[in-house]
Design a protein around this motif. Structure first.
Motif, short mmCIF file in Angstrom:
data_model
loop_
_atom_site.label_atom_id
_atom_site.label_comp_id
_atom_site.label_asym_id
_atom_site.label_seq_id
_atom_site.Cartn_x
_atom_site.Cartn_y
_atom_site.Cartn_z
N SER A 1 4.23 2.64 -6.75
CA SER A 1 5.40 3.17 -6.05
C SER A 1 5.10 3.33 -4.56
O SER A 1 3.96 3.52 -4.15
CB SER A 1 5.82 4.53 -6.63
OG SER A 1 4.76 5.48 -6.51
N ILE A 2 6.15 3.23 -3.77
CA ILE A 2 6.08 3.52 -2.35
C ILE A 2 6.47 4.99 -2.17
O ILE A 2 7.59 5.39 -2.48
CB ILE A 2 7.01 2.59 -1.54
CG1 ILE A 2 6.61 1.13 -1.77
CG2 ILE A 2 6.96 2.96 -0.07
CD1 ILE A 2 5.17 0.79 -1.42
N GLU A 3 5.55 5.78 -1.66
CA GLU A 3 5.74 7.23 -1.57
C GLU A 3 6.41 7.65 -0.26
O GLU A 3 7.10 8.66 -0.21
CB GLU A 3 4.39 7.94 -1.70
CG GLU A 3 3.64 7.62 -2.99
CD GLU A 3 4.33 8.19 -4.22
OE1 GLU A 3 4.43 9.43 -4.33
OE2 GLU A 3 4.79 7.39 -5.06
N LYS A 4 6.18 6.88 0.80
CA LYS A 4 6.75 7.21 2.11
C LYS A 4 6.79 5.95 2.97
O LYS A 4 5.90 5.11 2.87
CB LYS A 4 5.93 8.31 2.79
CG LYS A 4 6.51 8.80 4.11
CD LYS A 4 5.87 10.11 4.56
CE LYS A 4 4.39 9.98 4.83
NZ LYS A 4 3.82 11.20 5.47
N ILE A 5 7.82 5.85 3.80
CA ILE A 5 7.97 4.69 4.69
C ILE A 5 7.96 5.17 6.14
O ILE A 5 8.78 6.00 6.54
CB ILE A 5 9.28 3.94 4.39
CG1 ILE A 5 9.28 3.39 2.95
CG2 ILE A 5 9.50 2.80 5.39
CD1 ILE A 5 10.60 2.79 2.51
N HIS B 1 3.34 4.07 2.60
CA HIS B 1 2.36 4.81 1.80
C HIS B 1 2.62 4.52 0.33
O HIS B 1 3.77 4.58 -0.13
CB HIS B 1 2.49 6.31 2.07
CG HIS B 1 2.23 6.69 3.50
ND1 HIS B 1 1.09 7.34 3.89
CD2 HIS B 1 2.97 6.49 4.63
CE1 HIS B 1 1.13 7.54 5.21
NE2 HIS B 1 2.26 7.04 5.67
N PHE B 2 1.56 4.24 -0.43
CA PHE B 2 1.72 3.85 -1.82
C PHE B 2 0.87 4.71 -2.76
O PHE B 2 -0.07 5.38 -2.34
CB PHE B 2 1.34 2.38 -2.02
CG PHE B 2 -0.15 2.12 -1.84
CD1 PHE B 2 -1.04 2.28 -2.88
CD2 PHE B 2 -0.65 1.73 -0.60
CE1 PHE B 2 -2.40 2.06 -2.72
CE2 PHE B 2 -2.01 1.51 -0.42
CZ PHE B 2 -2.88 1.68 -1.48
N ARG B 3 1.22 4.61 -4.02
CA ARG B 3 0.39 5.15 -5.11
C ARG B 3 0.35 4.12 -6.21
O ARG B 3 1.39 3.56 -6.59
CB ARG B 3 0.96 6.47 -5.64
CG ARG B 3 0.22 7.03 -6.86
CD ARG B 3 0.74 8.39 -7.28
NE ARG B 3 0.23 8.79 -8.57
CZ ARG B 3 0.85 8.63 -9.74
NH1 ARG B 3 2.08 8.11 -9.76
NH2 ARG B 3 0.30 8.99 -10.87
#
Length: 230
Positions: free
Chosen positions: A157-161, A167-169
């Motif tokens: 998942s992309i946690e923040k753009i 930012h990914f997890r």
């Protein structure tokens, strides 16, 4: 205070520092505890930080068991360029405009990489061909070809753009290259991407929050003649 028996075998969790190789940590711990049988359960690249499992003494037999556990990573991809190594060990190139990308496109891109997939490892990796790591040939400019391998991505998942950075997890099987995932992610978006930071947060049930810092481990050993560690 816990007393360790390094010869009989211990599992040690460390938070690997930036720019250290996994073997740097092994060598440091080996010198500190003064026994030769120390090994790690899964390499982290020098530009990655986070959880590194070390086994000592008789517990080195458990290394393969820990290496096979699922792993969790967080970090960042930088969009709009690629690098030969898929990370910041080489210079970004092939710059592309990313202004047309929408947040929805970026959040949707991981869907095609979730599940059981085929992934091609980076040619700048320690995978061996003819008994030698392929990165040696790659650094000399020799053409290297690696075949895709099956890996499992349980969560991506992309946690923040924060363009050009996202930012990914990721939660994945052993053998997964997050650098390759970055490169493939950028290709899917049509703009390129490289891994700009990486942190391993979990291996199986072991979490980085429970890991030791090397300097704290060294201080504790020096402060305890019996080899006890807080």
């Amino acid at each position: 205070m816990k007393t360790y028996d390094f010869l009989q075998g211990e599992v040690l969790l460390f938070d690997k520092p930036l720019e250290w190789t996994s073997f740097d940590v092994v060598r440091k711990v080996r010198n500190l505890i003064r026994i030769p049988k120390v090994g790690h359960a899964g390499t982290l690249d020098p530009l990655a930080t986070g959880l590194l499992i070390l086994c000592t003494g008789k517990f080195t037999k458990k290394i393969n068991e820990y290496m096979g556990m699922e792993k969790e990573y967080t970090g960042t991809f930088t969009l709009g360029a690629t690098t030969p190594t898929y990370d910041l060990e080489s210079e970004p190139r092939d710059l592309k405009d990313i202004s047309h990308l929408t947040e929805q496109q970026i959040h949707n891109a991981p869907l095609s990489f979730t599940g059981n997939i085929m992934q091609t490892p980076p040619i700048h990796s320690a995978i061996k061909q003819a008994g030698r790591p392929v990165y040696i040939a790659a650094r000399k400019g020799i053409d290297v070809k690696l075949e895709p391998r099956p890996v499992s991505i349980y969560h991506f998942s992309i946690e923040k753009i924060e363009l050009p950075v996202v930012h990914f997890r990721v939660v994945c099987s052993t053998g997964t290259y997050i650098r390759s995932l970055a490169n493939d992610f950028g290709a899917a978006l049509g703009v390129g991407a490289y891994m700009s930071s990486l942190r391993r947060t979990r291996i199986g049930q072991f979490k980085v929050e429970d890991a030791l810092l090397l300097e704290k481990f060294e201080e504790a050993l020096k402060g305890s003649a019996s080899g006890s560690v807080l």
